[in-house]
Design a protein around this motif. Structure first.
Motif, PDB file in Angstrom:
ATOM      1  N   LEU A  31       0.822  -1.208   0.000  1.00  0.00           N
ATOM      2  CA  LEU A  31       0.000   0.000   0.000  1.00  0.00           C
ATOM      3  C   LEU A  31       0.860   1.263   0.000  1.00  0.00           C
ATOM      4  CD1 LEU A  31      -2.849  -1.018   2.462  1.00  0.00           C
ATOM      5  CD2 LEU A  31      -3.002  -0.737  -0.015  1.00  0.00           C
ATOM      6  N   ILE A  32       1.938   1.263   0.759  1.00  0.00           N
ATOM      7  CA  ILE A  32       2.849   2.409   0.770  1.00  0.00           C
ATOM      8  C   ILE A  32       3.475   2.592  -0.607  1.00  0.00           C
ATOM      9  CG2 ILE A  32       5.050   3.250   1.703  1.00  0.00           C
ATOM     10  CD1 ILE A  32       4.171   1.954   4.391  1.00  0.00           C
ATOM     11  N   THR A  33       3.887   1.490  -1.230  1.00  0.00           N
ATOM     12  CA  THR A  33       4.464   1.556  -2.575  1.00  0.00           C
ATOM     13  C   THR A  33       3.439   2.091  -3.570  1.00  0.00           C
ATOM     14  OG1 THR A  33       5.904  -0.307  -2.050  1.00  0.00           O
ATOM     15  CG2 THR A  33       5.591   0.201  -4.379  1.00  0.00           C
ATOM     16  N   LEU A  34       2.211   1.611  -3.485  1.00  0.00           N
ATOM     17  CA  LEU A  34       1.160   2.094  -4.386  1.00  0.00           C
ATOM     18  C   LEU A  34       0.879   3.576  -4.179  1.00  0.00           C
ATOM     19  CD1 LEU A  34      -1.340  -0.893  -4.404  1.00  0.00           C
ATOM     20  CD2 LEU A  34       0.148  -0.139  -6.244  1.00  0.00           C
ATOM     21  N   CYS A  35       0.899   4.034  -2.945  1.00  0.00           N
ATOM     22  CA  CYS A  35       0.697   5.462  -2.689  1.00  0.00           C
ATOM     23  C   CYS A  35       1.812   6.281  -3.327  1.00  0.00           C
ATOM     24  CB  CYS A  35       0.631   5.736  -1.190  1.00  0.00           C
ATOM     25  SG  CYS A  35      -0.889   5.180  -0.422  1.00  0.00           S
ATOM     26  N   GLY A  36       3.041   5.797  -3.222  1.00  0.00           N
ATOM     27  CA  GLY A  36       4.163   6.473  -3.872  1.00  0.00           C
ATOM     28  C   GLY A  36       4.006   6.514  -5.377  1.00  0.00           C
ATOM     29  N   LEU A  37       3.538   5.411  -5.958  1.00  0.00           N
ATOM     30  CA  LEU A  37       3.317   5.380  -7.404  1.00  0.00           C
ATOM     31  C   LEU A  37       2.205   6.339  -7.826  1.00  0.00           C
ATOM     32  CD1 LEU A  37       3.621   1.577  -8.201  1.00  0.00           C
ATOM     33  CD2 LEU A  37       5.183   3.397  -8.883  1.00  0.00           C
ATOM     34  N   ILE A  38       1.173   6.436  -7.038  1.00  0.00           N
ATOM     35  CA  ILE A  38       0.081   7.359  -7.354  1.00  0.00           C
ATOM     36  C   ILE A  38       0.592   8.804  -7.313  1.00  0.00           C
ATOM     37  CG2 ILE A  38      -2.110   8.302  -6.474  1.00  0.00           C
ATOM     38  CD1 ILE A  38      -2.835   5.407  -5.677  1.00  0.00           C
ATOM     39  N   VAL A  39       1.421   9.127  -6.322  1.00  0.00           N
ATOM     40  CA  VAL A  39       1.984  10.475  -6.236  1.00  0.00           C
ATOM     41  C   VAL A  39       2.849  10.761  -7.455  1.00  0.00           C
ATOM     42  CG1 VAL A  39       3.611  11.913  -4.939  1.00  0.00           C
ATOM     43  CG2 VAL A  39       1.827  10.636  -3.729  1.00  0.00           C
ATOM     44  N   LYS A  40       3.705   9.806  -7.845  1.00  0.00           N
ATOM     45  CA  LYS A  40       4.549  10.001  -9.041  1.00  0.00           C
ATOM     46  C   LYS A  40       3.698  10.189 -10.287  1.00  0.00           C
ATOM     47  CE  LYS A  40       8.654   7.395  -7.707  1.00  0.00           C
ATOM     48  NZ  LYS A  40       9.468   6.206  -8.001  1.00  0.00           N
ATOM     49  N   TRP A  41       2.666   9.381 -10.421  1.00  0.00           N
ATOM     50  CA  TRP A  41       1.796   9.475 -11.586  1.00  0.00           C
ATOM     51  C   TRP A  41       1.098  10.830 -11.642  1.00  0.00           C
ATOM     52  CZ3 TRP A  41      -3.761   9.224 -11.725  1.00  0.00           C
ATOM     53  CH2 TRP A  41      -4.281   9.131 -13.024  1.00  0.00           C
ATOM     54  N   LYS A  42       0.586  11.301 -10.486  1.00  0.00           N
ATOM     55  CA  LYS A  42      -0.099  12.592 -10.448  1.00  0.00           C
ATOM     56  C   LYS A  42       0.869  13.727 -10.774  1.00  0.00           C
ATOM     57  CE  LYS A  42      -4.409  13.050  -9.781  1.00  0.00           C
ATOM     58  NZ  LYS A  42      -5.205  13.452 -10.914  1.00  0.00           N
ATOM     59  N   ARG A  43       2.101  13.662 -10.264  1.00  0.00           N
ATOM     60  CA  ARG A  43       3.097  14.693 -10.575  1.00  0.00           C
ATOM     61  C   ARG A  43       3.382  14.717 -12.072  1.00  0.00           C
ATOM     62  NH1 ARG A  43       7.320  13.694  -5.649  1.00  0.00           N
ATOM     63  NH2 ARG A  43       6.134  14.823  -4.066  1.00  0.00           N
ATOM     64  N   ALA A  44       3.552  13.531 -12.646  1.00  0.00           N
ATOM     65  CA  ALA A  44       3.814  13.459 -14.089  1.00  0.00           C
ATOM     66  C   ALA A  44       2.635  14.005 -14.873  1.00  0.00           C
ATOM     67  CB  ALA A  44       4.111  12.016 -14.499  1.00  0.00           C
ATOM     68  N   GLU A  45       1.426  13.698 -14.422  1.00  0.00           N
ATOM     69  CA  GLU A  45       0.239  14.214 -15.099  1.00  0.00           C
ATOM     70  C   GLU A  45       0.179  15.738 -15.020  1.00  0.00           C
ATOM     71  OE1 GLU A  45      -4.628  13.628 -15.014  1.00  0.00           O
ATOM     72  OE2 GLU A  45      -3.412  12.891 -13.342  1.00  0.00           O
ATOM     73  N   LEU A  46       0.475  16.287 -13.839  1.00  0.00           N
ATOM     74  CA  LEU A  46       0.450  17.743 -13.684  1.00  0.00           C
ATOM     75  C   LEU A  46       1.529  18.413 -14.536  1.00  0.00           C
ATOM     76  CD1 LEU A  46      -0.247  18.025  -9.844  1.00  0.00           C
ATOM     77  CD2 LEU A  46      -1.826  18.524 -11.723  1.00  0.00           C
ATOM     78  N   LYS A  47       2.716  17.812 -14.589  1.00  0.00           N
ATOM     79  CA  LYS A  47       3.777  18.350 -15.448  1.00  0.00           C
ATOM     80  C   LYS A  47       3.363  18.303 -16.905  1.00  0.00           C
ATOM     81  CE  LYS A  47       7.718  17.281 -12.491  1.00  0.00           C
ATOM     82  NZ  LYS A  47       8.927  16.456 -12.328  1.00  0.00           N
TER      83      LYS A  47
END
Length: 170
Positions: free
Chosen positions: A143-159
């Motif tokens: 779950l911690i790993t998935l949360c990190g992946l979601i944050v990375k994905w959202k950052r990439a989407e915002l960029k």
């Protein structure tokens, strides 16, 4: 009008019965809380002292759980490997009843006493319990790993959106 009074009396009786039931439950809970954790601690201490912890197979079992925990901690970044470990741990828990039955029939060949009761308390505490705790650690790590992946994905989407907005301006 008599039907209304009769219905009100039935409702009043049902409410009184419910209040009595809740009151009884609260009294039981209160008495158990007042007695504290003493009985549970006494049962645990009795269970702990009933086991001969110097038996080689018990030492091996505990070493296995410690080794598995170390492997889980060291492989915390390898999600697929941990998924395999959790699957194997669940299989171990699933097989606990059969393992208990087999070990209960053959305990004389490796143990000084029969720990394997038909209810499976011993196997649950010393086999299934640690496996479930390790599996919970794997789930939390995932779950911690998935949360990190979601944050990375959202950052990439915002960029990406910011780049698109800049491109439209130019």
């Amino acid at each position: 009008m008599d039907q209304v009074y009769q219905a009100m009396d039935e409702m009043k009786a049902a409410m009184n019965e419910h209040v009595d039931l809740v009151s009884d439950l609260l009294q039981r809970l209160s008495s158990e809380l007042r007695s504290g954790f003493g009985p549970a601690v006494d049962n645990f201490v009795g269970f702990f002292h009933a086991i001969d912890w110097k038996e080689p197979w018990l030492i091996g079992l505990l070493a296995f759980h410690v080794l598995l925990l170390i492997v889980v901690i060291l492989s915390r970044r390898k999600v697929n490997f941990q998924l395999s470990l959790s699957f194997l741990a669940f299989v171990g828990v699933y097989m606990a009843e059969r393992i208990n039955r087999f070990l209960g029939e053959n305990w004389k060949s490796f143990s000084s006493q029969n720990y394997f009761d038909p209810n499976g308390l011993f196997i649950s505490v010393l086999w299934s319990g640690p496996l479930l705790v390790i599996t919970i650690l794997i789930v939390v790590n995932t779950l911690i790993t998935l949360c990190g992946l979601i944050v990375k994905w959202k950052r990439a989407e915002l960029k990406h959106r910011a780049r698109q907005a800049r491109a439209k301006k130019d």
